[in-house]
Design an enzyme around this catalytic site. Structure first.
Site, mmCIF file in Angstrom:
data_model
loop_
_atom_site.group_PDB
_atom_site.id
_atom_site.type_symbol
_atom_site.label_atom_id
_atom_site.label_comp_id
_atom_site.label_asym_id
_atom_site.label_seq_id
_atom_site.Cartn_x
_atom_site.Cartn_y
_atom_site.Cartn_z
ATOM 1 N N LYS A 118 43.718 48.995 45.959
ATOM 2 C CA LYS A 118 42.376 49.179 45.391
ATOM 3 C C LYS A 118 42.378 50.285 44.349
ATOM 4 O O LYS A 118 41.683 50.201 43.348
ATOM 5 C CB LYS A 118 41.366 49.510 46.494
ATOM 6 C CG LYS A 118 41.008 48.299 47.323
ATOM 7 C CD LYS A 118 39.788 48.562 48.158
ATOM 8 C CE LYS A 118 39.378 47.301 48.882
ATOM 9 N NZ LYS A 118 38.301 47.502 49.815
ATOM 10 N N LYS A 199 43.596 32.985 45.366
ATOM 11 C CA LYS A 199 42.644 33.114 46.472
ATOM 12 C C LYS A 199 41.213 33.229 45.911
ATOM 13 O O LYS A 199 41.013 33.911 44.907
ATOM 14 C CB LYS A 199 43.001 34.377 47.279
ATOM 15 C CG LYS A 199 42.199 34.512 48.535
ATOM 16 C CD LYS A 199 42.584 35.758 49.302
ATOM 17 C CE LYS A 199 41.612 35.901 50.461
ATOM 18 N NZ LYS A 199 41.641 37.124 51.132
ATOM 19 N N LYS A 202 35.519 37.047 44.217
ATOM 20 C CA LYS A 202 34.559 37.430 43.179
ATOM 21 C C LYS A 202 35.291 38.132 42.027
ATOM 22 O O LYS A 202 35.010 37.898 40.863
ATOM 23 C CB LYS A 202 33.526 38.348 43.838
ATOM 24 C CG LYS A 202 32.607 39.060 42.930
ATOM 25 C CD LYS A 202 32.605 40.544 43.258
ATOM 26 C CE LYS A 202 32.246 41.332 42.024
ATOM 27 N NZ LYS A 202 32.547 42.745 42.128
#
Ligand code: SF4
Length: 330
Positions: A118, A199, A202
């Site tokens: 992240k 996958k 969003k």
């Protein structure tokens, strides 16, 4: 008649967008709907978690949360049986997070693989905040605050829960047995492929949303990634790795025949996409209809969230009393 108390489950999703996609629906929500039959379900919208990646759009998070709660309800989470609530409306999450952060070794957090991933994805002033590093501690607080029997997870999410267990065990070791050892409530839920073959997510901009109209859904499927080796209808296809095939396996009851025809070159991608659009739109029609009704009555969704938060607070405040006593912090 004595009411039989049911085991409690805790589940949640982040409102990084105000709408959930088919990966969320098929990978989790439908399973939660079924689990309501057997368990006392607490469905949280984890809005504070969204701040780890949305600090520069924080003003959007509340409306997004209403949208996610609307999808929960449209999918069939029943507010009369399950608590639907926003994390930020139960302040005990923040208190337990703070206390857990005092007893969680830093090294445990620095080793979490998703922290590094992240961190690399972030840009702007949210980059590598303390909140991002502490994300698993807040997650542990979100779960253990309700002392649940378990958390519904797919096989790929099992490792994420391990740190929650570690934090609970460490607290128990330091202060006495307050938290239960939470269980993985495993389900065979499909992991949906996005329209570009990756996958569904969003952040990849490859998702079909519950809130999409049938026409938007059709447009996305018509542009979807298919087998690049299948140019003409009679070329033998390779459905594995084809985004349309992935949708077929979930939404088309006759998917085995459709895929076999693809393999044998008896079916072209355009026909396949058209049938797929029909199956997907048909399967989503009742959920979308409920969503449209709920969208017209935002106040009703807000009221459901307030009632859910009240139910959640009743449990959370009891846990926090135990935690403070255990730590000698009356
Ligand atoms: S025929 Fe269907 S399954 Fe086969 S590659 Fe085309 S879209 Fe995919």
């Amino acid at each position: 008649m004595k009411r039989v108390s049911r085991k409690r489950l805790l589940s949640g999703m982040q409102p990084t967008q105000g709408k959930l996609h088919l990966g969320n629906l098929e990978g989790a929500l439908r399973n939660w709907v079924n689990l309501q039959e057997e368990y006392d379900l607490f469905c949280c919208v984890v809005d504070w978690h969204a701040l780890t990646t949305m600090i520069d759009h924080s003003g959007e998070i509340y409306e997004n949360s209403i949208g996610v709660a609307t999808d929960y309800l449209a999918a069939g989470i029943d507010p009369d049986r399950s608590a639907i609530f926003l994390q930020s409306q139960v302040k005990e999450h923040a208190e337990l997070y703070l206390l857990f952060s005092m007893c969680t070794p830093l090294g445990w957090l620095e080793r979490v693989p998703t922290y590094k991933e992240k961190r690399e994805l972030l840009t702007g002033y949210a980059d590598a905040s303390h909140g991002l590093l502490g994300y698993p501690v807040l997650q542990a607080a979100d779960i253990l605050l309700y002392k649940p029997y378990g958390v519904p997870v797919g096989k790929d999410q099992v490792p994420h829960l391990e740190l929650t267990r570690e934090i609970g065990r460490r607290f128990n070791y330091l202060f006495g047995n307050v938290f239960p050892e939470i269980q993985n409530v495993l389900s065979e839920t499909p992991s949906m492929m996005g329209m570009d073959g990756r996958k569904m997510s969003k952040s990849y901009d490859n998702a079909i949303y519950i809130a999409d109209t049938p026409d938007e859904t059709a447009m996305k499927i018509m542009k979807a990634f298919t087998d690049p080796l299948k140019i003409r209808k009679d070329d033998p296809g390779h459905p594995e790795g084809c985004a349309v095939c992935d949708l077929h396996t979930v939404y088309n009851p006759n998917y085995v025949l459709a895929l076999e025809e693809c393999r044998q070159g008896l079916r072209g991608c355009v026909q396949n996409k058209r049938e797929c659009i029909e199956s997907v739109n048909e399967a989503l029609a009742p959920i979308r209809a409920r969503r449209r009704v709920l969208e017209q009555d935002r106040g009703h969704v807000v009221d459901i969230l307030a009632a859910g938060a009240e139910k959640a607070r009743a449990v959370a405040s009891e846990t926090m009393k135990e935690v403070r006593i255990a730590m000698g912090l009356p």
